[in-house]
Design a protein around this motif. Structure first.
Motif, PDB file in Angstrom:
ATOM      1  N   VAL A  97       1.367  -1.106   0.138  1.00 58.54           N
ATOM      2  CA  VAL A  97      -0.013  -0.161  -0.058  1.00 58.54           C
ATOM      3  C   VAL A  97       0.532   1.246   0.067  1.00 58.54           C
ATOM      4  N   ILE A  98       1.794   0.775   0.636  1.00 58.63           N
ATOM      5  CA  ILE A  98       2.869   2.450   0.787  1.00 58.63           C
ATOM      6  C   ILE A  98       4.108   2.922  -0.337  1.00 58.63           C
ATOM      7  N   THR A  99       4.188   1.436  -1.183  1.00 59.42           N
ATOM      8  CA  THR A  99       5.384   1.917  -2.292  1.00 59.42           C
ATOM      9  C   THR A  99       3.941   2.031  -3.309  1.00 59.42           C
ATOM     10  N   LEU A 100       3.037   1.686  -3.034  1.00 55.83           N
ATOM     11  CA  LEU A 100       1.978   1.997  -4.015  1.00 55.83           C
ATOM     12  C   LEU A 100       1.572   3.441  -3.967  1.00 55.83           C
TER      13      LEU A 100
ATOM     14  N   GLU B  67      13.335   5.863   0.234  1.00 55.78           N
ATOM     15  CA  GLU B  67      12.696   6.942   0.037  1.00 55.78           C
ATOM     16  C   GLU B  67      11.419   5.736   0.334  1.00 55.78           C
ATOM     17  N   VAL B  68      11.197   4.748   0.638  1.00 52.93           N
ATOM     18  CA  VAL B  68      10.545   4.019   1.342  1.00 52.93           C
ATOM     19  C   VAL B  68      10.109   4.079   3.101  1.00 52.93           C
TER      20      VAL B  68
ATOM     21  N   VAL C 241      15.280  -4.204  -2.613  1.00 52.32           N
ATOM     22  CA  VAL C 241      14.197  -3.216  -1.930  1.00 52.32           C
ATOM     23  C   VAL C 241      13.263  -4.132  -2.008  1.00 52.32           C
ATOM     24  N   TYR C 242      12.958  -4.421  -2.322  1.00 48.86           N
ATOM     25  CA  TYR C 242      11.278  -5.518  -1.772  1.00 48.86           C
ATOM     26  C   TYR C 242      11.592  -5.767  -0.710  1.00 48.86           C
ATOM     27  N   THR C 243      12.475  -6.811  -0.367  1.00 45.83           N
ATOM     28  CA  THR C 243      12.800  -7.249   0.703  1.00 45.83           C
ATOM     29  C   THR C 243      13.169  -6.926   2.108  1.00 45.83           C
ATOM     30  N   LYS C 244      13.680  -5.704   1.770  1.00 42.90           N
ATOM     31  CA  LYS C 244      13.711  -4.677   3.083  1.00 42.90           C
ATOM     32  C   LYS C 244      12.467  -4.301   3.071  1.00 42.90           C
ATOM     33  N   GLN C 245      11.587  -3.634   2.165  1.00 43.93           N
ATOM     34  CA  GLN C 245      10.653  -2.192   2.379  1.00 43.93           C
ATOM     35  C   GLN C 245       9.784  -3.715   3.123  1.00 43.93           C
ATOM     36  N   CYS C 246       9.415  -4.724   2.949  1.00 40.55           N
ATOM     37  CA  CYS C 246       8.572  -5.953   3.539  1.00 40.55           C
ATOM     38  C   CYS C 246       9.122  -6.084   5.134  1.00 40.55           C
ATOM     39  N   ALA C 247      10.335  -6.097   5.512  1.00 40.94           N
ATOM     40  CA  ALA C 247      10.529  -6.093   6.396  1.00 40.94           C
ATOM     41  C   ALA C 247      11.126  -5.020   7.330  1.00 40.94           C
ATOM     42  N   ILE C 248      10.497  -3.936   7.366  1.00 42.72           N
ATOM     43  CA  ILE C 248      10.118  -2.395   7.879  1.00 42.72           C
ATOM     44  C   ILE C 248       9.470  -3.267   9.226  1.00 42.72           C
TER      45      ILE C 248
END
Length: 309
Positions: free
Chosen positions: A69-72, A138-139, A192-199
């Motif tokens: 949702v956040i990256t969208l 950025e995220v 990037v994707y795995t780090k955004q999921c790991a927030i």
């Protein structure tokens, strides 16, 4: 808008915590397999008043697919609707979130929506930055803005665990790269994707993000705009149609509010005109949704008549 009291949260959380025995924690990500099923928490961040919470509300978890949702929102702000939806569709899918099937039958391999893994990878690929470090920042900056917490970061152990086991997501990414949906390095994208999921957040922080969306993109404390209202509306619509994986239709009937789940056991939901509600319970059903969270939201939404339908 029916008022929510802290005793409501305690009552229903106590009532539904036994459902943790009906599911199991995500074990395909090694670092998540260690989560304890009995941990559960809930927080409600109203548009007026102070956050209320119950359970282990200081416990931090990774947000996983809630990050979609956040990256969208970030991609829409940075590039606009035309650019984003040229890469990813707007329709729900009956397939599991990790499925590659629709990419194979649709031309030119365009993902159905931003809430399945293929679509989320395509969206993350659009985030600005000269390298993966800048894209992750950025995220993080957006999450810090939404939570009003500059200390927010990702769980390095979980991120590493996901990166090392993300074979299916790599397959999705390479398939889309072949069809021109994503560009650049697949390994950087997976990073990037795995780090955004790991927030890593707790339910109080996650509920505040929900409150921003409930407030049409404005800060629930100051009313200052954090994301454009039309972007918030698009994100909430996807949460209704696609937010609970391939159980979204059932959830719309039984609960009827915008919500997004993650395989850590977290669910972020939005109460129209009310605020943000976050639930955490790591035991998952067969669709990947928290069994405690699903039961909690169903009970409370029916009692408070929250359904937007």
């Amino acid at each position: 808008m029916t008022e929510i009291l802290e005793k409501d949260l305690h009552h229903w959380l106590e009532h539904v915590r036994i459902y943790a025995n009906n599911g199991k924690v995500a074990d395909y990500i090694p670092a998540l397999a260690n989560q304890q099923p009995e941990i559960n928490a809930v927080a409600y961040f109203p548009l007026e008043g102070d956050v209320i919470h119950a359970g282990q509300s200081e416990y931090s978890f990774t947000i996983q697919s809630i990050s979609k949702v956040i990256t969208l929102a970030l991609a829409l702000v940075q590039h606009g609707e035309n650019a984003v939806f040229n890469r990813v569709g707007k329709e729900p899918s009956s397939d599991p979130f990790y499925s590659i099937a629709k990419l194979e039958v649709e031309s030119p391999g365009k993902p159905f929506n931003p809430m399945i893994n293929a679509g989320a990878l395509a969206v993350t690929n659009m985030i600005r930055g000269r390298n993966s470090e800048e894209m992750v920042e950025e995220v993080l900056q957006l999450v810090r803005l939404l939570t009003n917490d500059e200390e927010v970061y990702y769980d390095e152990e979980v991120a590493k665990s996901e990166f090392e086991t993300a074979f299916l997501n790599r397959s999705l990414a390479y398939f889309m790269k072949q069809n021109g949906i994503i560009t650049g390095s697949v390994e950087e994208l997976i990073d990037v994707y795995t780090k955004q999921c790991a927030i890593s957040l707790n339910v109080k922080q996650l509920a505040r993000i929900g409150a921003v969306f409930a407030n049409d993109g404005r800060d629930p404390d100051t009313n200052n705009p954090l994301i454009p209202s039309h972007v918030a509306r698009i994100c909430k619509t996807f949460m209704v149609t696609c937010g609970m994986y391939n159980a979204s239709g059932t959830f719309a009937i039984e609960v009827g509010i915008p919500a997004k789940s993650g395989v850590s056991g977290a669910i972020m939901s939005i109460i129209k005109g009310g605020g943000g509600l976050a639930v955490f319970g790591p035991s998952l059903d067969e669709r990947g949704n928290s069994v405690v969270g699903m039961q909690f939201l169903q009970k409370l939404a029916q009692e408070k008549r929250w359904s937007i339908f």
